[in-house]
Design a protein around this motif. Structure first.
Motif, PDB file in Angstrom:
ATOM      1  N   LEU A   1       0.907  -1.238   0.014  1.00 60.11           N
ATOM      2  CA  LEU A   1      -0.025  -0.046  -0.147  1.00 60.11           C
ATOM      3  C   LEU A   1       1.044   1.305   0.062  1.00 60.11           C
ATOM      4  N   PHE A   2       0.834   2.080  -1.168  1.00 57.13           N
ATOM      5  CA  PHE A   2       1.848   3.158  -1.289  1.00 57.13           C
ATOM      6  C   PHE A   2       0.776   4.432  -0.771  1.00 57.13           C
ATOM      7  N   ALA A   3       1.106   5.342  -0.016  1.00 58.46           N
ATOM      8  CA  ALA A   3       0.566   6.352   0.496  1.00 58.46           C
ATOM      9  C   ALA A   3       1.293   7.640  -0.168  1.00 58.46           C
ATOM     10  N   THR A   4       0.544   8.370  -0.558  1.00 60.93           N
ATOM     11  CA  THR A   4       1.196   9.649  -1.196  1.00 60.93           C
ATOM     12  C   THR A   4       0.259  11.105  -1.018  1.00 60.93           C
ATOM     13  N   ASP A   5       1.020  12.392  -0.729  1.00 68.28           N
ATOM     14  CA  ASP A   5       0.395  13.351  -0.703  1.00 68.28           C
ATOM     15  C   ASP A   5       0.937  14.209  -1.962  1.00 68.28           C
ATOM     16  N   PHE A   6       1.599  13.421  -2.813  1.00 65.87           N
ATOM     17  CA  PHE A   6       1.984  14.077  -4.077  1.00 65.87           C
ATOM     18  C   PHE A   6       3.471  14.957  -3.884  1.00 65.87           C
ATOM     19  N   SER A   7       3.972  14.882  -2.737  1.00 64.48           N
ATOM     20  CA  SER A   7       4.932  15.731  -2.304  1.00 64.48           C
ATOM     21  C   SER A   7       6.368  15.324  -3.055  1.00 64.48           C
ATOM     22  N   GLU A   8       7.404  16.041  -2.872  1.00 65.01           N
ATOM     23  CA  GLU A   8       8.662  15.584  -3.635  1.00 65.01           C
ATOM     24  C   GLU A   8       9.042  14.156  -2.745  1.00 65.01           C
ATOM     25  N   ASN A   9       8.775  14.199  -1.492  1.00 64.06           N
ATOM     26  CA  ASN A   9       9.595  13.021  -0.915  1.00 64.06           C
ATOM     27  C   ASN A   9       8.578  11.843  -1.045  1.00 64.06           C
ATOM     28  N   SER A  10       7.349  12.070  -1.319  1.00 64.81           N
ATOM     29  CA  SER A  10       6.402  10.980  -1.880  1.00 64.81           C
ATOM     30  C   SER A  10       6.841  10.383  -3.136  1.00 64.81           C
ATOM     31  N   GLU A  11       7.446  11.148  -3.896  1.00 60.48           N
ATOM     32  CA  GLU A  11       7.935  10.836  -5.330  1.00 60.48           C
ATOM     33  C   GLU A  11       9.188  10.096  -5.105  1.00 60.48           C
ATOM     34  N   ARG A  12       9.958  10.382  -3.962  1.00 62.71           N
ATOM     35  CA  ARG A  12      11.350   9.563  -3.899  1.00 62.71           C
ATOM     36  C   ARG A  12      10.814   8.096  -3.150  1.00 62.71           C
ATOM     37  N   ALA A  13       9.632   8.216  -2.286  1.00 66.61           N
ATOM     38  CA  ALA A  13       9.208   6.801  -1.938  1.00 66.61           C
ATOM     39  C   ALA A  13       8.809   5.911  -2.839  1.00 66.61           C
ATOM     40  N   PHE A  14       7.981   6.450  -3.938  1.00 59.65           N
ATOM     41  CA  PHE A  14       7.515   5.647  -5.156  1.00 59.65           C
ATOM     42  C   PHE A  14       8.500   5.102  -5.962  1.00 59.65           C
ATOM     43  N   ASP A  15       9.811   5.764  -5.810  1.00 62.92           N
ATOM     44  CA  ASP A  15      10.925   5.280  -6.410  1.00 62.92           C
ATOM     45  C   ASP A  15      11.322   4.122  -5.962  1.00 62.92           C
ATOM     46  N   ALA A  16      10.897   3.687  -4.739  1.00 67.96           N
ATOM     47  CA  ALA A  16      11.361   2.358  -4.000  1.00 67.96           C
ATOM     48  C   ALA A  16      10.941   1.332  -4.720  1.00 67.96           C
ATOM     49  N   PHE A  17       9.694   1.449  -5.523  1.00 72.41           N
ATOM     50  CA  PHE A  17       9.138   0.349  -6.332  1.00 72.41           C
ATOM     51  C   PHE A  17      10.332  -0.297  -7.422  1.00 72.41           C
TER      52      PHE A  17
END
Length: 281
Positions: free
Chosen positions: A154-170
């Motif tokens: 489950l990936f939770a995002t607020d579309f912030s820059e650091n959320s983008e970094r978290a998505f990159d973990a995929f």
């Protein structure tokens, strides 16, 4: 990838370290070498009668090392003194770790005490991505609650820059993932949440990328308290791990862990993969 694996040498920690399925999950995302770390707290003195703590802890780490080497990892051990989260972060920086791992027994019978102090402090101060694994409580034979660590994310995002970094973990997690749920919560307190493209459209773009990697993906846009809604989404979809950034829209550098991330880390029943912002010079 190089990982720090912090252990307090408890039965719960040993169960996690020796779990073949979870070790295989780490290999699937590219972990090749592991630094096993245990910290003797500064307030525990070496002169305690009949207790050579460093030697006994090293012997325990040697057993863990053998199990991990048998599973195919390169392993180094560290027995150090000091404040646990500070020493773990220090070693993570020194060896240029890509990931830190710590176990947590999750919710305690004591209200508001839902995560161990070391895990909580690491979540607030980690310098590298942190995986908090949930371990069963109140059992003689504890085990990881969700040993397939990254099967359902489950990936939770607020579309912030650091959320983008978290998505990159995929990019690494995808090798162990079968399914994903992408969640955005529109908070009444966050007027920026709906600026730009609609949340559904933005999540759909992320979902397309995961679908290209053969990850079965669904999107979920909610409204309400972000932490409550993320946890509600987790209860509905039963992920093995919740992935999120440790800081979102806040510009306060001294805020080491956003309230949403802290609430999810401390309240979730699932494993949590927390991605911090890049460390500044």
């Amino acid at each position: 990838m190089r990982a720090i694996y912090a252990t307090d040498l408890s039965a719960a920690s040993e169960a996690a370290i020796k779990n073949e399925t979870s070790l295989e999950s780490l290999q699937q995302i590219g972990v090749e070498s592991i630094h096993l770390v245990t910290v003797v707290p500064s307030n525990v003195y070496a002169g305690v009668p009949a207790m050579n703590l460093e030697e006994r802890r090293q012997q325990a780490l040697d057993r863990y090392q053998s199990a991990m080497e048998s599973a195919g990892f390169d392993v180094e051990t560290h027995v150090v003194r000091g404040t646990p989260h500070r020493r773990i972060n220090g070693i993570a920086e020194a060896v240029r770790a890509d990931l830190s791992i710590v176990g947590s027994r999750g919710k305690s019978p004591l209200e508001n005490r839902v995560i161990g102090s070391t895990a909580r402090n690491l979540a607030r101060t980690t310098v590298v991505p942190l995986l908090v694994t949930r371990i069963e409580r109140e059992t003689d034979e504890p085990a990881i609650r969700r040993e397939h660590l990254f099967r359902r994310i489950l990936f939770a995002t607020d579309f912030s820059e650091n959320s983008e970094r978290a998505f990159d973990a995929f990019s690494s997690l995808r090798h162990a993932a079968d399914g994903a749920t992408l969640v955005h919560v529109e908070s009444p307190k966050d007027v920026e949440a709906t600026e730009g493209a609609e949340p559904t459209e933005r999540l759909s773009e992320l979902a397309e990328q995961l679908e290209e990697w053969d990850i079965d993906t669904r999107i979920d846009v909610r409204r309400g308290d972000p932490a409550d809604e993320i946890l509600a989404a987790a209860a509905e979809t039963d992920p093995t791990t919740i992935l999120l950034g440790s800081r979102g829209r806040s510009r306060l550098r001294r805020l080491l862990l956003g309230s949403v991330s802290e609430s999810v880390v401390t309240r979730a029943d699932e494993n949590v993969y927390l991605v911090p912002p890049p460390r500044t010079a």
